[in-house]
Design a protein around this motif. Structure first.
Motif, mmCIF file in Angstrom:
data_model
loop_
_atom_site.group_PDB
_atom_site.id
_atom_site.type_symbol
_atom_site.label_atom_id
_atom_site.label_comp_id
_atom_site.label_asym_id
_atom_site.label_seq_id
_atom_site.Cartn_x
_atom_site.Cartn_y
_atom_site.Cartn_z
ATOM 1 N N LEU A 224 0.824 -1.202 0.000
ATOM 2 C CA LEU A 224 0.000 0.000 0.000
ATOM 3 C C LEU A 224 0.865 1.262 0.000
ATOM 4 O O LEU A 224 0.480 2.296 -0.556
ATOM 5 C CB LEU A 224 -0.930 -0.005 1.211
ATOM 6 C CG LEU A 224 -2.010 -1.098 1.194
ATOM 7 C CD1 LEU A 224 -2.821 -1.062 2.483
ATOM 8 C CD2 LEU A 224 -2.925 -0.965 -0.018
ATOM 9 N N GLU A 225 2.031 1.162 0.596
ATOM 10 C CA GLU A 225 2.921 2.320 0.653
ATOM 11 C C GLU A 225 3.449 2.698 -0.726
ATOM 12 O O GLU A 225 3.471 3.880 -1.089
ATOM 13 C CB GLU A 225 4.083 2.044 1.611
ATOM 14 C CG GLU A 225 4.936 3.256 1.887
ATOM 15 C CD GLU A 225 5.857 3.065 3.079
ATOM 16 O OE1 GLU A 225 6.468 4.056 3.504
ATOM 17 O OE2 GLU A 225 5.964 1.930 3.586
ATOM 18 N N THR A 228 0.856 4.397 -2.678
ATOM 19 C CA THR A 228 0.551 5.725 -2.154
ATOM 20 C C THR A 228 1.657 6.723 -2.447
ATOM 21 O O THR A 228 1.398 7.841 -2.905
ATOM 22 C CB THR A 228 0.322 5.645 -0.629
ATOM 23 O OG1 THR A 228 -0.707 4.684 -0.352
ATOM 24 C CG2 THR A 228 -0.067 6.994 -0.058
ATOM 25 N N ARG A 229 2.910 6.328 -2.212
ATOM 26 C CA ARG A 229 4.036 7.268 -2.308
ATOM 27 C C ARG A 229 4.637 7.354 -3.705
ATOM 28 O O ARG A 229 5.119 8.417 -4.111
ATOM 29 C CB ARG A 229 5.122 6.876 -1.300
ATOM 30 C CG ARG A 229 4.698 6.991 0.150
ATOM 31 C CD ARG A 229 5.826 6.612 1.098
ATOM 32 N NE ARG A 229 6.971 7.523 0.998
ATOM 33 C CZ ARG A 229 8.106 7.368 1.690
ATOM 34 N NH1 ARG A 229 8.230 6.345 2.535
ATOM 35 N NH2 ARG A 229 9.096 8.226 1.555
ATOM 36 N N PRO A 231 3.089 6.152 -6.940
ATOM 37 C CA PRO A 231 2.062 5.513 -7.775
ATOM 38 C C PRO A 231 2.445 5.373 -9.238
ATOM 39 O O PRO A 231 1.982 4.445 -9.906
ATOM 40 C CB PRO A 231 0.854 6.447 -7.611
ATOM 41 C CG PRO A 231 1.437 7.767 -7.195
ATOM 42 C CD PRO A 231 2.614 7.425 -6.348
ATOM 43 N N TRP A 244 -0.944 -1.678 7.541
ATOM 44 C CA TRP A 244 -0.819 -0.381 6.851
ATOM 45 C C TRP A 244 -0.627 0.786 7.810
ATOM 46 O O TRP A 244 0.009 1.775 7.466
ATOM 47 C CB TRP A 244 -2.028 -0.152 5.948
ATOM 48 C CG TRP A 244 -3.349 -0.049 6.662
ATOM 49 C CD1 TRP A 244 -4.142 -1.079 7.034
ATOM 50 C CD2 TRP A 244 -4.004 1.142 7.080
ATOM 51 N NE1 TRP A 244 -5.275 -0.607 7.677
ATOM 52 C CE2 TRP A 244 -5.209 0.762 7.705
ATOM 53 C CE3 TRP A 244 -3.712 2.499 6.985
ATOM 54 C CZ2 TRP A 244 -6.106 1.681 8.236
ATOM 55 C CZ3 TRP A 244 -4.609 3.426 7.512
ATOM 56 C CH2 TRP A 244 -5.792 3.011 8.121
ATOM 57 N N VAL A 444 0.647 4.398 6.999
ATOM 58 C CA VAL A 444 0.449 4.815 5.608
ATOM 59 C C VAL A 444 -0.866 5.588 5.495
ATOM 60 O O VAL A 444 -1.919 5.081 5.893
ATOM 61 C CB VAL A 444 0.413 3.594 4.664
ATOM 62 C CG1 VAL A 444 0.182 4.028 3.221
ATOM 63 C CG2 VAL A 444 1.708 2.791 4.784
ATOM 64 N N VAL A 446 -4.334 7.083 3.995
ATOM 65 C CA VAL A 446 -5.324 6.515 3.072
ATOM 66 C C VAL A 446 -5.510 7.501 1.930
ATOM 67 O O VAL A 446 -6.338 8.425 2.000
ATOM 68 C CB VAL A 446 -6.656 6.240 3.794
ATOM 69 C CG1 VAL A 446 -7.659 5.617 2.823
ATOM 70 C CG2 VAL A 446 -6.433 5.316 4.989
ATOM 71 N N ASN A 447 -4.738 7.318 0.884
ATOM 72 C CA ASN A 447 -4.787 8.222 -0.268
ATOM 73 C C ASN A 447 -4.234 7.504 -1.494
ATOM 74 O O ASN A 447 -3.020 7.421 -1.687
ATOM 75 C CB ASN A 447 -3.981 9.491 0.011
ATOM 76 C CG ASN A 447 -4.048 10.493 -1.136
ATOM 77 O OD1 ASN A 447 -4.529 10.173 -2.219
ATOM 78 N ND2 ASN A 447 -3.569 11.705 -0.899
ATOM 79 N N LEU A 448 -5.115 6.968 -2.302
ATOM 80 C CA LEU A 448 -4.713 6.305 -3.543
ATOM 81 C C LEU A 448 -5.209 7.081 -4.756
ATOM 82 O O LEU A 448 -5.410 6.521 -5.836
ATOM 83 C CB LEU A 448 -5.254 4.869 -3.572
ATOM 84 C CG LEU A 448 -4.664 3.914 -2.529
ATOM 85 C CD1 LEU A 448 -5.301 2.529 -2.651
ATOM 86 C CD2 LEU A 448 -3.145 3.797 -2.680
ATOM 87 N N TYR A 477 -9.535 0.513 6.481
ATOM 88 C CA TYR A 477 -8.834 1.133 5.350
ATOM 89 C C TYR A 477 -9.764 1.260 4.154
ATOM 90 O O TYR A 477 -9.859 2.327 3.521
ATOM 91 C CB TYR A 477 -7.603 0.300 4.964
ATOM 92 C CG TYR A 477 -6.812 0.889 3.814
ATOM 93 C CD1 TYR A 477 -5.761 1.759 4.058
ATOM 94 C CD2 TYR A 477 -7.117 0.581 2.491
ATOM 95 C CE1 TYR A 477 -5.030 2.321 3.011
ATOM 96 C CE2 TYR A 477 -6.400 1.138 1.444
ATOM 97 C CZ TYR A 477 -5.353 1.999 1.707
ATOM 98 O OH TYR A 477 -4.649 2.555 0.662
ATOM 99 N N LEU A 481 -11.203 4.598 2.389
ATOM 100 C CA LEU A 481 -10.957 4.839 0.968
ATOM 101 C C LEU A 481 -12.263 5.193 0.258
ATOM 102 O O LEU A 481 -12.316 6.121 -0.562
ATOM 103 C CB LEU A 481 -10.330 3.584 0.352
ATOM 104 C CG LEU A 481 -9.625 3.716 -0.996
ATOM 105 C CD1 LEU A 481 -8.435 4.666 -0.907
ATOM 106 C CD2 LEU A 481 -9.163 2.340 -1.485
#
Length: 575
Positions: A224-225, A228-229, A231, A244, A444, A446-448, A477, A481
């Motif tokens: 997930l990281e 997120t970081r 992409p 997470w 981490v 929650v921002n995808l 999570y 989201l």
């Protein structure tokens, strides 16, 4: 020579030369074109990779560059789904900026026949060892080709340090800030960029067609990281039982350890079996079938209470609440287990913004019982272990107790003489600011948004009776989201599945095998929205039964007829 023969020879010559002249031959006696001169980069032989430098400029975070240490061809081995094709096995290192820190070591399996795709594997616990790059994704089925057999270039790293005898529980590296940051996530980007440089050099490729990441636990957090970081680096993610918000999860685990360390609070393996059987007696049939598997976990959580439950007509609670042996649970043991079932609340501001960690589904899982199942030693190791937490921490203590013991000594207090059990995770006092600082590295957000915008796809899964990383955390999570993006937007790129009976990476109740990689490939590359997923149970070593792997918040209910071992006899429903 006879005049007639001379004339025939002349005619034959003209019949050969004239067509060549008509095609631009210009009367030349040579008609063979020279071979084209190669242009651009050329594939590198496997052995030529050894010693190759990886420029620091090719890595997106600060390093001192990398070096390929070894590269050797490995012959084809195995057959069928166990086939490991011929490949070039590479081991390389990335040097730190801080010379007192450790190298990041990573490994790549480069198949001779490449599918132009790459797969990175995550780690576990504190990392410290190299992932099995010729192995499978988490919970991958044994009857389907492994990633390397599908043609993937597969790679993974040790997270920025080499573990000692304690393996994934060795936290000594946390004393160094660069090593800590590498484990917290920076090693992921550094490894991906360095591995990409090597992959492109090996195959003379200007790009990798698709890049995937798969991991569980810490590796799930890592999955997930990266989405997120970074992409832009990834097309698809498989995240199993992800820690997470790892700082929050470890604080909750520490709360449980402190409770288990109290006199008389630690339930032995016989008492854990008693608890499991009592929960099954109450909850097993809630899904329409008594089969040793609780599928309606939420309803079970509402119905089952160890303080009032009975097994075969005998109360689970010891008479009077005092511990009278292995046939019951004492009040302090019941209180401890119910505490683990409840949320941990942080009574201080944490920089990551997290305020709590949800409780664990304690009822119906294997907390580490005694059995002849070959998986049992691993299950017990990852769950409650064989010894109560104490100071100094015993080697048989629960996994999370040993992990948080190291985190507190090496990363929070950095005082090896400190008694970790004295730290209150909900009210940490003097250690509040350090814990808050670490939360920005380990929790981490929650921002995808960017990952979804670029077309990335996410498959998220969690076993419902995981008491090391809570499945309630994964549902949280997913709900957050959905609240951020709306459920319909999330549905375009993400799926979350909950697996009844599955614990942390392994289970004696329902040991999941799921072909998540094929599902992800089809979604990313063929735009095929995931159909109903099927999981197989391999708790006995071979697939003995199947169940629907239902999309959250649904769970599999027996239809009332049909083979109880077949997924077709179940329907995904919601409460």
């Amino acid at each position: 020579m006879h005049p007639t023969s001379r004339a025939r020879r002349l005619a034959l010559t003209l019949s050969t030369v004239l067509p060549l002249m008509a095609c631009g031959g210009g009367g030349s006696t040579s008609t063979v074109e020279p071979p084209p001169v190669p242009t651009g980069p050329q594939p590198m032989a496997c052995d030529k990779l050894a010693g190759m430098s990886i420029p620091a400029g090719s890595i997106g975070l600060p390093t001192s560059g990398g070096t390929v240490a070894t590269a050797a061809v490995v012959a084809t081995a195995g057959s069928g789904a166990s086939l490991v094709p011929e490949h070039c096995l590479v081991t390389a290192t990335i040097a730190p900026v801080d010379k007192s820190s450790s190298d990041i070591t990573f490994r790549i399996a480069l198949p001779t026949t490449w599918n132009k795709k790459a797969l990175m594997l995550g780690g576990g616990g504190f990392d410290g060892t190299l992932p099995a790059v010729i192995g499978n994704v988490p919970a991958g089925p044994a009857d389907q080709p492994r990633p390397i057999a599908r043609g993937y270039a597969v790679f993974g790293s040790n997270g920025g340090h080499a573990a000692g005898a304690l393996g994934s529980l060795d936290g000594t590296f946390l004393l160094n800030e660069e090593s800590l940051r590498n484990w917290a996530g920076e090693a992921l980007k550094k490894t991906r960029d360095a591995a990409t440089f090597v992959i492109k050099a090996r195959y003379a490729a200007d790009k990798i067609e698709q890049s995937y990441f798969a991991g569980g636990s810490t590796g799930g957090r890592e999955a997930l990281e990266v989405a997120t970081r970074w992409p832009a680096d990834w097309d698809g993610i498989i995240a199993w039982y992800p820690a997470w918000k790892q700082m929050s999860a470890m604080l909750a685990g520490h709360r449980a350890s402190r409770a288990l360390s109290q006199p008389g609070a630690y339930p032995n393996q016989a008492k854990r079996l008693l608890l499991l059987n009592a929960a099954l007696a109450t909850c097993d049939a809630l899904d329409g079938l008594s089969d040793g598997l609780i599928s309606d976990q939420n309803r079970c959580n509402d119905k089952f209470d160890p303080a009032t439950a009975s097994l075969n007509g005998t109360p689970l609670r010891c008479p009077g609440g005092a511990d009278t042996g292995d046939t019951c649970l004492s009040d302090v043991q019941i209180s401890t287990l119910k505490g683990m079932n409840s949320a941990t609340r942080f009574n201080f501001p944490m920089a990551s913004g997290e305020t709590f960690y949800p409780g664990y589904n304690m009822w119906g899982g294997d907390l580490g019982i005694a059995s002849s199942n070959a998986l049992q030693p691993t299950i017990t190791f990852l769950n409650l272990g064989t010894e109560a937490p104490a100071n100094p921490m015993p080697t048989g203590a629960p996994y999370v107790a040993r992990q948080t013991d190291a985190l507190i000594r090496y990363a929070i207090t950095r005082d090896l003489a400190y008694n970790p059990l004295s730290l209150d995770p909900e009210n940490p006092g003097a250690w509040t600011s350090r814990i808050s600082e670490l939360s920005t590295l380990l929790d981490v957000p929650v921002n995808l948004d960017a990952f979804a915008a670029k077309g990335g796809k996410l498959l998220l899964g969690h076993g419902l009776v995981d008491v090391l990383v809570s499945a309630r955390g994964s549902s949280e999570y997913y709900q957050r989201l959905q609240a951020r993006m709306t459920p319909s937007e999330v549905d375009k790129f993400a799926r979350y599945y909950e697996a009844p009976g599955y614990g942390h990476a392994v289970s004696s109740i329902f040991n999941v095998a799921w072909d998540s990689l094929t599902t992800l490939e089809n979604w990313v590359e063929k735009k095929t929205v995931p159909p109903l997923q099927i999981m197989a149970d391999t708790a006995t070593g071979t697939a003995t039964r199947t169940r629907p792997l239902c999309e959250y918040p649904k769970w599999p209910r027996y239809n009332g007829s049909g083979d109880a071992n077949l997924a077709a006899s179940f329907t995904c429903v919601r409460n």
